[in-house]
Design a protein around this motif. Structure first.
Motif, PDB file in Angstrom:
ATOM      1  N   UNK A  65       0.750  -0.969   0.070  1.00  0.00           N
ATOM      2  CA  UNK A  65       0.019   0.143  -0.038  1.00  0.00           C
ATOM      3  C   UNK A  65       1.077   1.128   0.119  1.00  0.00           C
ATOM      4  N   UNK A  66       0.411   2.114  -0.714  1.00  0.00           N
ATOM      5  CA  UNK A  66       1.192   3.627  -0.850  1.00  0.00           C
ATOM      6  C   UNK A  66       0.414   4.531  -0.225  1.00  0.00           C
ATOM      7  N   UNK A  67       1.081   5.853   0.213  1.00  0.00           N
ATOM      8  CA  UNK A  67       0.025   6.720   0.627  1.00  0.00           C
ATOM      9  C   UNK A  67       0.445   8.115  -0.132  1.00  0.00           C
ATOM     10  N   UNK A  68       0.141   8.296  -1.363  1.00  0.00           N
ATOM     11  CA  UNK A  68       0.477   9.347  -2.364  1.00  0.00           C
ATOM     12  C   UNK A  68      -0.260  10.514  -1.910  1.00  0.00           C
ATOM     13  N   UNK A  69       0.457  11.502  -2.319  1.00  0.00           N
ATOM     14  CA  UNK A  69       0.051  13.105  -2.137  1.00  0.00           C
ATOM     15  C   UNK A  69      -0.372  13.628  -3.412  1.00  0.00           C
ATOM     16  N   UNK A  70      -1.144  14.328  -3.589  1.00  0.00           N
ATOM     17  CA  UNK A  70      -1.588  15.151  -4.670  1.00  0.00           C
ATOM     18  C   UNK A  70      -1.669  16.560  -4.220  1.00  0.00           C
ATOM     19  N   UNK A  71      -1.604  17.521  -5.338  1.00  0.00           N
ATOM     20  CA  UNK A  71      -1.647  18.796  -4.958  1.00  0.00           C
ATOM     21  C   UNK A  71      -2.884  19.296  -5.910  1.00  0.00           C
ATOM     22  N   UNK A  72      -3.843  20.075  -5.279  1.00  0.00           N
ATOM     23  CA  UNK A  72      -5.005  20.317  -6.077  1.00  0.00           C
ATOM     24  C   UNK A  72      -5.051  21.489  -6.936  1.00  0.00           C
ATOM     25  N   UNK A  73      -5.365  21.530  -8.178  1.00  0.00           N
ATOM     26  CA  UNK A  73      -5.204  22.964  -8.991  1.00  0.00           C
ATOM     27  C   UNK A  73      -6.024  23.966  -8.059  1.00  0.00           C
ATOM     28  N   UNK A  74      -5.955  25.365  -8.479  1.00  0.00           N
ATOM     29  CA  UNK A  74      -6.470  26.166  -7.639  1.00  0.00           C
ATOM     30  C   UNK A  74      -8.063  26.302  -8.007  1.00  0.00           C
ATOM     31  N   UNK A  75      -8.940  26.417  -7.021  1.00  0.00           N
ATOM     32  CA  UNK A  75     -10.201  26.427  -7.215  1.00  0.00           C
ATOM     33  C   UNK A  75     -10.795  25.033  -7.396  1.00  0.00           C
ATOM     34  N   UNK A  76     -10.303  23.991  -7.201  1.00  0.00           N
ATOM     35  CA  UNK A  76     -10.719  22.549  -7.390  1.00  0.00           C
ATOM     36  C   UNK A  76     -11.047  22.287  -5.863  1.00  0.00           C
ATOM     37  N   UNK A  77     -12.156  21.610  -5.514  1.00  0.00           N
ATOM     38  CA  UNK A  77     -12.461  21.202  -4.191  1.00  0.00           C
ATOM     39  C   UNK A  77     -12.019  19.540  -4.168  1.00  0.00           C
ATOM     40  N   UNK A  78     -11.539  19.395  -2.853  1.00  0.00           N
ATOM     41  CA  UNK A  78     -11.127  17.908  -2.539  1.00  0.00           C
ATOM     42  C   UNK A  78     -12.196  17.010  -2.897  1.00  0.00           C
ATOM     43  N   UNK A  79     -13.535  17.436  -2.743  1.00  0.00           N
ATOM     44  CA  UNK A  79     -14.554  16.123  -3.007  1.00  0.00           C
ATOM     45  C   UNK A  79     -14.127  16.088  -4.419  1.00  0.00           C
ATOM     46  N   UNK A  80     -14.310  17.017  -5.464  1.00  0.00           N
ATOM     47  CA  UNK A  80     -14.451  16.911  -6.707  1.00  0.00           C
ATOM     48  C   UNK A  80     -13.365  16.016  -7.267  1.00  0.00           C
ATOM     49  N   UNK A  81     -12.000  16.444  -6.728  1.00  0.00           N
ATOM     50  CA  UNK A  81     -10.864  15.469  -7.195  1.00  0.00           C
ATOM     51  C   UNK A  81     -10.694  14.242  -6.721  1.00  0.00           C
TER      52      UNK A  81
END
Length: 875
Positions: free
Chosen positions: A302-318
């Motif tokens: 198992x991995x625990x990857x990190x993402x960085x959201x684009x400006x204006x995008x909500x975590x729920x949508x991603x």
């Protein structure tokens, strides 16, 4: 009004400080005085030589001309006149400070102590309370979690690899982990330095945009399997081991593993000071290296990857986008669920309680220092009645006198702020050196580093200026409100009934704050002491860990383990020895009686000698026999007191049956509960026997009275006699290593809370002494008249002591109530908190009352020495 005057609108605003019946007269006086200064100072400035002061005047002259062009014409000589007038005020303020060195030193030290401590604590708390993660976009960085995995979080490694090569790859899906392949010691200038490393996946820095002090990012070639090893140095490791030299970037160093293998390590970058760590579960890294090849692979990883959201995008949508992609690539009967967790919240949440505690304590000490500063400056103004009266007689306006007060406070404030920055920088370095550098029950306080940067300096300077300006404006305001010529009849200057009442109120408020700080520090200190000295259920003193390995560093085989353990048990000075608990099995424990969640029960497999080596007492029944260890019996078990109390609260546990992995086992004994964490009750535990040959290092040996010098040599000789070539490493068993995850934070808090208490006591004592002296100084004329009318010295002393005791008692009552409420809140939120809050309140209250009484002795002695003839003559 001539154009050379300041804007009348500004003067009208300032004149609001003046009583209405004098406002028009004083407004005209200010305008006339300003015009006079412009004319006289302009003449005096002619013919001066070019000095630093003259250069400063020239700069101000240019600024004044800019203002003139906007206003429509002004005599250019006004700039130099105004500058010279201010320079004269500051020169006089410096001379006044030199004439009263004791007063000046007290003011500067008050600022240095209070403001220095506040700035140092702000440097620690800043990262946890006021700023986000130390890289751009930290508030948009999230963990990717799949709650349907067997771990209840993380992401399957195969899914993470799929996402890295999909249309969503721009989000990052980067990760880090402890670099198990990079360890050992780094050879630096003929020194062997222990090394702890993290490894990061490709694109880690570009996704998180980690700042580097020097060097470059890892290239794709650096991540290739078999590529030359490169690394970033952490700022802490770079300064500690390399002296902060920038020439280390690009240099090659030798890395030696514990097994004797060597590698070449090239330094290609240095992380910025703001970047300390990425991990809550491990110490901060010394170096960061690129992962060469897949970091995790296989169907059950198992991995625990990190993402960085684009400006204006909500975590729920991603999260919905990621879930939809995985569902389309690997359809499943149950729709995929993805959740994003904030990296910022998980990183800094652990340190927030300590940061809030420290910051609140520092602000309270700073509040005490601010009160003292204002009181000292007001007292100073109250004793300058003759000077104020003389200036008034010579034609000085109230505005002129007020400006002198402000100038003097600014001179003292500048010196105090400079001293505070030095003190704060030193305290910050001391605190940073003692921040726990290991995980502490999920609170790795080293995740957010202490950086004494421009933010901290700005915080200290802003607070210092506010304190000094307020301290100067108060006596200035009182001077503006009164009649300067009327003060010529008073030997005490700026005093009065209103000031007298204000001083009593402020003395009570200062004692309230001091009581809260001192009582808080006392019961926090008592609580931390009780927390760190609570019973743990076994004796770790006089114990040592003994690590056993063969010549190549590999664990000893079973037969050699048995021979080595027997040799250690027979070594001189050893009373008992046994291998430590071998493993925590994933076993199904079933207790059919009592009220207990079977999932909370832990199962430990223990070898012979474990109980005796640790000194765990048998409460009831018996321990395992040798035959049961030899056959690894599964039909008998020993439980701890907590499990016995929970499972059979109304019956004897010995003789009961407990099922381990669906196999019935008879409880043959009950032993004392052992704590592994101080901040919670020990888990209910089941012990089952295991053969010594199936166990492994480390071994625990008991040396009654202490191992002493030469213990390692004695044990090595004993083991070498039966296992040639074996390596033996002896390490004392310490409280810090046993309870690192639950004691480190408390050990870090204890000295800081002690420092809060000491500083609060010192500042409060200075404040009480200064205020009582001020109260007596305000009534010197009254005392003189009383003694002229026949009052005795004892009567005057009684009045002085009453002036000190009344506001002190009120302040102590209010402060004790606040402190008791604070102690109740802490007791309700911290497990096992015991601090004897009422006892601490009584001790602190008695101590502060004693300080107030002692502080009244000197002023009382001075009051009875007032000559009534001098007082009446002044009248």
């Amino acid at each position: 009004m001539p154009r050379s005057h300041p804007p009348r609108r500004l003067l009208v605003l300032i004149s609001a400080l003046v009583p209405a019946d004098r406002r028009r007269l004083w407004l005209e006086e200010w305008e006339a005085e300003f015009a006079h200064h412009l004319q006289t100072r302009a003449v005096e400035s002619r013919g001066r030589t070019w000095s630093a002061r003259r250069l400063a005047g020239a700069v101000q002259h240019a600024v004044w001309l800019r203002w003139q062009s906007w206003r429509g014409g002004l005599d250019p000589r006004a700039s130099d006149a105004w500058a010279g007038d201010l320079a004269g005020d500051f020169r006089y303020a410096i001379r006044a400070c030199r004439r009263a060195p004791g007063f000046s030193f007290t003011v500067v030290m008050t600022l240095a102590v209070g403001l220095g401590l506040a700035s140092a604590i702000f440097a620690f708390a800043d990262g946890y309370l006021f700023r986000s993660l130390p890289f751009p976009g930290g508030d948009r960085t999230y963990y990717v979690n799949d709650p349907d995995t067997i771990m209840g979080g993380g992401l399957r490694s195969a899914d993470a690899a799929l996402l890295r090569h999909s249309a969503l790859a721009g989000l990052g899906f980067v990760e880090w982990s402890v670099a198990t392949s990079v360890g050992g010691q780094l050879v630096v200038d003929d020194r062997h330095v222990d090394l702890f490393a993290y490894e990061v996946s490709p694109g880690f820095r570009s996704t998180l945009r980690l700042p580097l002090t020097a060097g470059r990012d890892f290239s794709p070639d650096d991540h290739a399997a078999g590529a030359p090893l490169v690394a970033w140095l952490s700022d802490r490791f770079w300064r500690r081991e390399f002296g902060g030299r920038p020439d280390v970037v690009g240099r090659m160093y030798r890395l030696e593993s514990s097994r004797g293998a060597t590698k070449e390590l090239r330094i290609v970058g240095i992380l910025a000071p703001q970047v300390s760590s990425f991990d809550l579960n491990n110490p901060p890294p010394d170096v960061v290296v690129p992962a060469q090849g897949p970091m995790r692979s296989g169907p059950n990883t198992y991995a625990f990857p990190l993402v960085q959201l684009p400006p204006g995008e909500s975590p729920e949508h991603t999260a919905q986008r990621i879930a939809a992609f995985l569902q389309s690539e690997a359809p499943a009967a149950k729709p995929r669920t993805i959740r994003l967790g904030s990296l910022e919240s998980s990183q800094v949440a652990g340190g927030k309680p300590t940061a809030r505690l420290f910051f609140a304590g520092a602000l309270l000490v700073l509040l005490l220092a601010a009160m003292n500063l204002v009181h000292l400056l007001v007292s100073r103004g109250a004793t300058r009645g003759a000077e104020v009266a003389t200036r008034a007689a010579l034609g000085a306006s109230p505005w002129r006198v007020a400006r002198l007060f402000v100038a003097e406070s600014l001179v003292l404030g500048a010196a105090g702020i400079g001293a505070a920055l030095l003190v704060g920088r030193g305290l910050a370095s001391l605190i940073a050196a003692n921040v726990p550098q290991f995980p502490t029950a999920g609170r790795n306080l080293s995740l957010v580093p202490m950086v004494f940067d421009a933010r901290v300096v700005g915080f200290a300077v802003a607070l210092g200026l506010v304190m000094t300006i307020v301290g100067g404006i108060w006596p200035a305001w009182r001077a503006l409100r009164g009649s300067l010529h009327g003060r010529a009849r008073s030997s005490t200057g700026a005093g009065g009934p209103g000031a007298h009442r204000w001083a009593r109120v402020i003395l009570g408020s200062e004692l309230t704050v001091a009581t809260v700080v001192l009582v808080g520090a006392a019961f926090m200190g008592a609580g931390i002491y009780r927390y760190l000295t609570q019973p743990v259920g076994f004796d770790y003193r006089d114990r040592v860990w003994v690590s056993l390995a063969d010549a190549s560093g590999q664990p000893l085989p079973g037969t050699d383990i048995e021979n080595a353990v027997r040799a250690i048990r027979s070594a001189p000075g050893v009373a008992a020895a046994g291998l430590d608990t071998v493993s925590v099995g994933r076993q199904t424990i079933d207790v059919t009686s009592g009220t207990i969640d079977n999932k909370d029960i832990r199962s430990w497999r223990v070898p012979p000698g474990f109980l005796q080596a640790w000194g765990v007492p048998v409460v009831r029944g018996r321990w395992f026999e040798d035959a049961e260890f030899i056959r690894s019996a599964d039909d008998v078990a020993v439980i701890d007191e907590r499990l016995a109390r929970l499972a059979w609260p109304d019956a004897e546990a010995v003789g009961q049956t407990i099922r381990v992995n669906n196999v019935p086992s008879q409880v043959i004994g009950v032993v004392a509960s052992r704590k592994s964490l101080l901040d919670r009750e020990p888990s209910p535990t089941v012990y089952v026997p295991i053969r010594e040959s199936d166990a492994r290092s480390p071994l625990v040996a008991w040396f009654p009275g202490g191992a002493g010098e030469g213990a390692s040599e004695r044990l090595s000789a004993s083991v070498a006699a039966v296992v040639p070539g074996a390596r033996v490493k002896v390490t004392p068993v310490s409280f810090d290593r046993l309870f690192a995850r639950s004691a480190g934070e408390a050990q870090f808090q204890a000295p800081v809370m002690g420092a809060f208490g000491v500083l609060a006591a010192v500042v409060a004592a200075i404040g009480v002494f200064g205020l009582v002296s001020y109260l007596v100084e305000q009534r010197r004329r009254e005392f003189g008249i009383r003694m002229a009318l026949g009052a005795r010295q004892a009567d005057v002393k009684r009045i002085v002591f009453r002036e000190a005791v009344q506001p002190t008692v009120v302040g102590l009552i209010l402060g004790s109530g606040c402190a008791y409420a604070l102690e109740s809140v802490v007791r309700s939120k911290v497990f096992g908190w015991q601090s004897n809050g009422p006892f601490a309140i009584v001790i602190v209250a008695c101590g502060l009352l004693l300080v107030a009484l002692v502080a009244a002795l000197v002023p009382a002695a001075r009051a009875v020495r007032v000559d009534p003839a001098v007082t009446l003559k002044a009248e």
